[in-house]
Enzyme design. Structure first.
Site, PDB file in Angstrom:
ATOM      1  N   TRP A 107       3.596  -1.765   7.691  1.00 28.87           N
ATOM      2  CA  TRP A 107       2.848  -2.070   6.470  1.00 28.87           C
ATOM      3  C   TRP A 107       2.213  -3.450   6.500  1.00 28.87           C
ATOM      4  O   TRP A 107       1.055  -3.627   6.105  1.00 28.87           O
ATOM      5  CB  TRP A 107       3.720  -1.887   5.232  1.00 28.87           C
ATOM      6  CG  TRP A 107       4.019  -0.440   4.973  1.00 28.87           C
ATOM      7  CD1 TRP A 107       5.242   0.172   5.040  1.00 28.87           C
ATOM      8  CD2 TRP A 107       3.076   0.606   4.648  1.00 28.87           C
ATOM      9  NE1 TRP A 107       5.106   1.514   4.768  1.00 28.87           N
ATOM     10  CE2 TRP A 107       3.796   1.805   4.524  1.00 28.87           C
ATOM     11  CE3 TRP A 107       1.704   0.627   4.455  1.00 28.87           C
ATOM     12  CZ2 TRP A 107       3.195   3.024   4.203  1.00 28.87           C
ATOM     13  CZ3 TRP A 107       1.077   1.832   4.141  1.00 28.87           C
ATOM     14  CH2 TRP A 107       1.830   3.014   4.019  1.00 28.87           C
ATOM     15  N   ASP A 176       4.410  -8.051  -0.511  1.00 23.80           N
ATOM     16  CA  ASP A 176       4.411  -6.608  -0.749  1.00 23.80           C
ATOM     17  C   ASP A 176       5.863  -6.175  -0.950  1.00 23.80           C
ATOM     18  O   ASP A 176       6.651  -6.166  -0.021  1.00 23.80           O
ATOM     19  CB  ASP A 176       3.793  -5.906   0.464  1.00 23.80           C
ATOM     20  CG  ASP A 176       3.841  -4.379   0.353  1.00 23.80           C
ATOM     21  OD1 ASP A 176       4.334  -3.853  -0.656  1.00 23.80           O
ATOM     22  OD2 ASP A 176       3.372  -3.719   1.310  1.00 23.80           O
ATOM     23  N   LYS A 200       8.141   4.338  -4.949  1.00 21.28           N
ATOM     24  CA  LYS A 200       9.337   4.204  -4.129  1.00 21.28           C
ATOM     25  C   LYS A 200      10.566   4.017  -5.023  1.00 21.28           C
ATOM     26  O   LYS A 200      11.522   4.754  -4.933  1.00 21.28           O
ATOM     27  CB  LYS A 200       9.209   3.018  -3.164  1.00 21.28           C
ATOM     28  CG  LYS A 200       7.892   2.962  -2.373  1.00 21.28           C
ATOM     29  CD  LYS A 200       7.782   4.026  -1.302  1.00 21.28           C
ATOM     30  CE  LYS A 200       6.375   4.243  -0.780  1.00 21.28           C
ATOM     31  NZ  LYS A 200       5.761   3.155  -0.066  1.00 21.28           N
TER      32      LYS A 200
END
Ligand SMILES: *Cc1c(COP(=O)(O)O)cnc(C)c1O
Length: 369
Positions: A107, A176, A200
């Site tokens: 990511w 993030d 999530k």
């Protein structure tokens, strides 16, 4: 298992939601609190939706003790949208249009690649051969002229998680937190920007939370799409355009659930218990289960492991997944880029769910050793 379903969902996202919230949303689906319409059918400018939006923000502020000089935005475009929004809003903080990136997994690598479209990206450490560790922050080569320092708190694919907020010597820190948001308390004041997709840990897909310090507003590049412009969205209370109303409503319910279950500190206690249960099963398996991540960087949220050896015995892994599926244990397959097994243990996954997985891992081990 829970009261009305007989599967266990260990998916990496979109992921399990607390069953009580699904029931509540079901109850309110046709007629929200006697209004005669659903949240799905409601104007985003109505007083009823404004109430949902405000309550959600207040609850989030309370859960993370967000200081008053931070704005909370509810945007679309996912975590991936923020990979563009961050440089588009912040790269111009300094004239050099450069940013420092810490790349510890899939990511953050994507985020760094996206940022290269808008400015100069400096990797603060030598490129990693494999994403199984976090280079010690004291060795990072921070560029004093960089507009910000970017990292990913928990790499969902590779299972690498920062245990502490890195010290970046006063630089604007951007994080993030998509996959470990509200799994533990966090000192928001250490950050310039925090963002997290809801699917999530705190809701369903469609909404991304952005927490941004006020003094960072107003530096967007002129090509920044208006919907991603933090200052414009902050000035319009996230209502510049139609927000993802239903996703915000679901997130509001999840935040309330977290609050009623002891808040971020309780989520952390549980996540320590749950992740330790799985890591113990791995470490006590005499090498049948292998986690590639170095011990001090292991994630509490996403636990990747191989079966048979460090590269994975594909036959054993297939058997494991097939037997797990028979037992109702879903979504244990590792990300397609790394293979193997991955168990995701977000807030809604219970200790009882994890105990069932641990029992299965043990019985599989007895059969195959
Ligand atoms: C899932 C995830 C993303 C991407 O989210 P999208 O909503 O698919 O754009 C970004 N970062 C992390 C850490 C993630 O887990």
């Amino acid at each position: 298992m829970d009261i009305f379903r007989n599967v266990l969902n260990f998916g990496a996202g979109p992921a399990k939601l607390p069953p009580s919230i699904l029931l509540e949303a079901q109850k309110e689906m046709i007629d929200y609190k006697g209004l005669g319409i659903s949240v799905l059918e409601m104007s985003h400018r109505s007083s009823d939706f404004t109430k949902i939006l405000n309550t959600t923000e207040v609850c989030l502020r309370e859960l993370l003790d967000i200081p008053d000089n931070y704005k909370v935005l509810f945007l679309q475009g996912g975590g991936s949208g923020q990979f563009s929004a961050v440089p588009l809003n912040l790269i111009g903080l300094k004239d050099f249009k450069s940013a420092d990136y810490v790349v510890t997994g899939a990511w953050s690598a994507k985020a760094a690649k996206e940022a290269e479209k808008y400015g100069k990206v400096n990797l603060v450490h030598p490129k990693l051969g494999s994403y199984t560790e976090i280079p010690d922050p004291s060795t990072w080569n921070l560029n004093p002229e960089a507009s910000y320092v970017y990292y990913c708190a928990n790499e969902t694919v590779h299972g690498v998680e920062f245990q502490l907020v890195p010290d970046v010597k006063g630089a604007v820190l951007v994080c993030d937190m998509s996959s470990n948001f509200l799994s533990k308390p966090v000192d928001v004041s250490k950050f310039g920007v925090i963002f997290a997709g809801a699917q999530k840990n705190i809701g369903c897909a469609g909404v991304t939370v952005v927490i941004v310090r006020e003094d960072l507003l107003g530096y967007a590049q002129k090509e920044c799409p208006t919907v991603l412009d933090y200052k414009i969205q902050a000035g319009n209370c996230s209502l510049y355009n139609t927000p993802p109303c239903f996703s915000i409503y679901i997130m509001g319910l999840v935040l309330e659930w977290i609050k009623n279950n002891g808040g971020a500190a309780s989520m952390e206690k549980l996540s320590i218990i749950k992740s330790n249960m799985i890591y113990r099963s791995i470490d006590e398996s005499n090498g049948l289960y292998v986690c590639p991540v170095e011990v001090k960087s292991r994630s509490r949220m996403n636990i990747p492991f191989r079966i048979g050896n460090i590269n994975g015995d594909s036959d054993l892994e297939k058997q494991f997944l097939a037997r797990a599926a028979e037992l109702g244990m879903m979504s244990l397959k590792g990300h397609r880029s790394v293979g193997g097994i991955r168990a995701s243990l977000y807030n809604a996954v219970t200790v009882e769910d994890v105990q069932k997985l641990v029992d299965f891992m043990k019985s599989f081990q007895e059969l195959h050793q």
